[in-house]
Scaffold this motif. Sequence first.
Motif, PDB file in Angstrom:
ATOM      1  N   MET A   1       1.070  -1.066   0.482  1.00  0.00           N
ATOM      2  CA  MET A   1       0.340  -0.349   0.051  1.00  0.00           C
ATOM      3  C   MET A   1       1.025   1.166   0.056  1.00  0.00           C
ATOM      4  O   MET A   1       0.649   2.176  -0.105  1.00  0.00           O
ATOM      5  CB  MET A   1      -0.892  -0.100   1.510  1.00  0.00           C
ATOM      6  CG  MET A   1      -2.153  -1.468   1.149  1.00  0.00           C
ATOM      7  SD  MET A   1      -2.938  -1.083   2.413  1.00  0.00           S
ATOM      8  CE  MET A   1      -4.354   0.716   2.715  1.00  0.00           C
ATOM      9  N   GLU A   2       1.963   1.053   0.730  1.00  0.00           N
ATOM     10  CA  GLU A   2       2.594   2.166   0.461  1.00  0.00           C
ATOM     11  C   GLU A   2       3.592   2.786  -0.513  1.00  0.00           C
ATOM     12  O   GLU A   2       4.064   3.358  -1.035  1.00  0.00           O
ATOM     13  CB  GLU A   2       3.973   2.099   1.342  1.00  0.00           C
ATOM     14  CG  GLU A   2       5.117   3.595   1.706  1.00  0.00           C
ATOM     15  CD  GLU A   2       4.344   4.808   2.153  1.00  0.00           C
ATOM     16  OE1 GLU A   2       5.484   5.812   2.141  1.00  0.00           O
ATOM     17  OE2 GLU A   2       3.299   4.466   3.058  1.00  0.00           O
TER      18      GLU A   2
ATOM     19  N   ARG B   1       2.220   2.224  -3.675  1.00  0.00           N
ATOM     20  CA  ARG B   1       1.078   2.264  -4.264  1.00  0.00           C
ATOM     21  C   ARG B   1       1.037   4.140  -4.308  1.00  0.00           C
ATOM     22  O   ARG B   1       1.216   4.688  -5.080  1.00  0.00           O
ATOM     23  CB  ARG B   1      -0.097   1.368  -4.116  1.00  0.00           C
ATOM     24  CG  ARG B   1      -1.549   2.277  -4.624  1.00  0.00           C
ATOM     25  CD  ARG B   1      -2.890   1.183  -4.229  1.00  0.00           C
ATOM     26  NE  ARG B   1      -3.280   1.353  -3.348  1.00  0.00           N
ATOM     27  CZ  ARG B   1      -4.170   0.766  -3.209  1.00  0.00           C
ATOM     28  NH1 ARG B   1      -4.635   0.548  -3.870  1.00  0.00           N
ATOM     29  NH2 ARG B   1      -4.854   1.511  -1.826  1.00  0.00           N
ATOM     30  N   ARG B   2       1.170   4.418  -2.699  1.00  0.00           N
ATOM     31  CA  ARG B   2       0.762   5.450  -2.659  1.00  0.00           C
ATOM     32  C   ARG B   2       2.007   6.240  -2.905  1.00  0.00           C
ATOM     33  O   ARG B   2       1.739   7.635  -3.596  1.00  0.00           O
ATOM     34  CB  ARG B   2       0.523   6.130  -1.049  1.00  0.00           C
ATOM     35  CG  ARG B   2       0.616   7.142  -0.398  1.00  0.00           C
ATOM     36  CD  ARG B   2       0.470   7.016   1.059  1.00  0.00           C
ATOM     37  NE  ARG B   2       1.871   7.308   1.417  1.00  0.00           N
ATOM     38  CZ  ARG B   2       2.390   8.451   1.872  1.00  0.00           C
ATOM     39  NH1 ARG B   2       1.778   9.075   1.011  1.00  0.00           N
ATOM     40  NH2 ARG B   2       3.823   8.701   2.389  1.00  0.00           N
TER      41      ARG B   2
ATOM     42  N   GLU C   1       1.614   6.408  -7.135  1.00  0.00           N
ATOM     43  CA  GLU C   1       1.029   7.680  -7.227  1.00  0.00           C
ATOM     44  C   GLU C   1       0.678   8.926  -7.023  1.00  0.00           C
ATOM     45  O   GLU C   1       0.802  10.254  -7.660  1.00  0.00           O
ATOM     46  CB  GLU C   1      -0.986   7.758  -6.341  1.00  0.00           C
ATOM     47  CG  GLU C   1      -1.436   6.346  -7.094  1.00  0.00           C
ATOM     48  CD  GLU C   1      -2.869   5.899  -5.931  1.00  0.00           C
ATOM     49  OE1 GLU C   1      -3.119   6.410  -4.539  1.00  0.00           O
ATOM     50  OE2 GLU C   1      -3.711   4.890  -5.793  1.00  0.00           O
ATOM     51  N   LEU C   2       2.107   9.732  -6.040  1.00  0.00           N
ATOM     52  CA  LEU C   2       2.290  10.771  -5.147  1.00  0.00           C
ATOM     53  C   LEU C   2       3.129  11.090  -6.729  1.00  0.00           C
ATOM     54  O   LEU C   2       3.619  12.519  -7.280  1.00  0.00           O
ATOM     55  CB  LEU C   2       3.215  10.939  -3.893  1.00  0.00           C
ATOM     56  CG  LEU C   2       2.449  10.702  -3.090  1.00  0.00           C
ATOM     57  CD1 LEU C   2       2.492  10.542  -1.647  1.00  0.00           C
ATOM     58  CD2 LEU C   2       1.396  12.058  -2.885  1.00  0.00           C
TER      59      LEU C   2
END
Length: 72
Positions: A38-39, A41-42, A45-46
């Motif tokens: 999840m990190e 992916r974050r 995205e950033l």
Amino acid sequence: MARGQRKTIEEKIAAKEEIIEALEVRIQKEKEELNEMMEERRLKELSSLNDLISENGLDIDSVKDLILQSVG
């Protein structure tokens, strides 16, 4: 046909506790892997958002201002 010696209730309880402990360890490891994904992916995205901002000649502060104006 003779059967093997039966386990005592204490042995059965100990065996179940070992199974539960092993499962709890596995669950914790799976949660850690999920958090890492999840990190990742974050951050992806950033990075994509940062690229979009840069490509349009903007900076973070101007984007924040635009967002605040549109919701405020």
